[in-house]
Enzyme design. Structure first.
Site, PDB file in Angstrom:
ATOM      1  N   THR A  94      -6.636  -2.064  -2.462  1.00 36.91           N
ATOM      2  CA  THR A  94      -6.103  -1.014  -1.492  1.00 36.91           C
ATOM      3  C   THR A  94      -7.388  -0.757  -0.547  1.00 36.91           C
ATOM      4  OG1 THR A  94      -4.811  -0.151  -3.414  1.00 36.91           O
ATOM      5  CG2 THR A  94      -5.325   1.193  -1.437  1.00 36.91           C
ATOM      6  N   TYR A 110      -9.576  -8.439 -13.862  1.00 37.55           N
ATOM      7  CA  TYR A 110      -8.830  -7.673 -12.991  1.00 37.55           C
ATOM      8  C   TYR A 110      -7.752  -8.846 -12.828  1.00 37.55           C
ATOM      9  CZ  TYR A 110      -7.072  -5.636  -8.432  1.00 37.55           C
ATOM     10  OH  TYR A 110      -6.297  -5.035  -7.376  1.00 37.55           O
ATOM     11  N   LYS A 139      -7.930  -4.555 -15.999  1.00 35.11           N
ATOM     12  CA  LYS A 139      -7.330  -3.780 -14.874  1.00 35.11           C
ATOM     13  C   LYS A 139      -6.016  -4.947 -14.457  1.00 35.11           C
ATOM     14  CE  LYS A 139      -7.070  -2.312 -10.020  1.00 35.11           C
ATOM     15  NZ  LYS A 139      -5.766  -2.872  -9.790  1.00 35.11           N
TER      16      LYS A 139
END
Length: 301
Positions: free
Chosen positions: A45, A133, A161
């Site tokens: 993001t 991740y 994550k």
């Protein structure tokens, strides 16, 4: 270490295309004031891969300073090689970040064995805890079994994550890791499935919608923690509808950024990378559409 909603923060841009640190600090402070549980700069993001190494360092330092110990900071790091990734880990530790989130090495498509070895060496040398991740939409997928082995064998791998949106994978991660490592952070990055992921055992989420609607994302988490399932479902439905509205605008994370601008959480800026004139011209209309979506989701000014 990480529970609740950690916002994968956008990276505000200055007029010259660089990082607007003042806007970044203001946004971080606003988010903390809305009750989020942590900050996560330099992720997808935040367009971490589009920033220079020096810009990522500036973002990490500014975010840690803005948080000022009120909430933990998980920062995104990682490059195509181990040495660059370790250098960013060292900088994150110096800034006071609680941990780093690392994708599989970029560009080439390493095998599961190569990914596992990369994380083993990284965990052995990093001065700060490492979260694996997994984001299959942008990087080589990291198999569940690799993450499970790393969790069981590498104490400095402190969490995962997962942005796959795969609830069955989340169940497998939680069931195979948490009985032995209840402190292991398992976070979901898929807004549309936050509640199911929490029900599967995830301790929280890194959800992009929180840039514009932090109170809504926090509500899903809080309602779940309180055992108020009906209210949690209602909040999740509103979150999913808003998330879909954002994802439907431009290229990620355009819709996330424009929603934050529509909310007044960030000043309007042009995209960092060139876009067709028609796309840029349509931003004002997109902001109006997303402002209506925020209102429909029950998010106020």
């Amino acid at each position: 270490m990480f529970r609740g909603i950690l916002v994968p923060t956008l990276t505000p841009r200055a007029a010259d295309g660089g990082v607007d640190e003042d806007a970044l600090r203001s946004h971080a402070d606003w988010l903390i004031g809305k009750g989020v549980h942590g900050l996560y700069p330099n992720g997808s993001t935040g367009e971490g891969v589009r920033l220079t190494a020096e810009e990522r360092r500036r973002v990490t330092r500014a975010t840690c300073e803005a948080a000022a110990g009120r909430v933990p900071v998980l920062t995104g790091v990682g490059g195509a090689n181990l040495s660059e990734t370790l250098a960013e880990c060292e900088h994150a530790a110096e800034c006071g970040a609680a941990a780093v989130a690392v994708t599989a090495p970029v560009y080439f498509r390493p095998s599961p064995e190569a990914i596992e070895e990369h994380f083993r060496r990284l965990a052995a040398e990093s001065p700060v805890g490492v979260l694996v991740y997994n984001i299959p939409s942008f990087a080589v997928p990291i198999p569940v079994e690799v993450t499970v082995r790393l969790a069981k064998e590498q104490p400095n791998v402190v969490g995962v994550k997962d942005s796959s949106g795969d609830v069955s994978a989340m169940v497998r991660l939680c069931s195979q890791i948490l009985p032995e490592r209840p402190d292991f952070a398992i976070l979901t990055g898929w807004d549309a499935a936050l509640l199911p992921m929490l029900a599967a055992g995830a301790q929280g989420g890194t959800n992009a919608t929180a840039n514009a609607a932090p109170e809504l994302v926090v509500e899903v988490y809080d309602r779940f923690q309180a055992g108020d399932w009906d209210a949690a479902r209602q909040a999740q439905w509103r979150l999913t509808t808003l998330f879909d509205a954002q994802i439907g605008v431009g290229e990620f994370p355009d819709g996330i950024r424009l929603a934050a601008e529509a909310r007044g959480a960030l000043p309007p800026v042009e995209p960092r990378l060139p876009q067709p004139a028609a796309a840029v011209d349509g931003h004002a209309e997109a902001r109006r559409t997303l402002a209506a979506a925020l209102s429909a989701a029950g998010v106020g000014a």
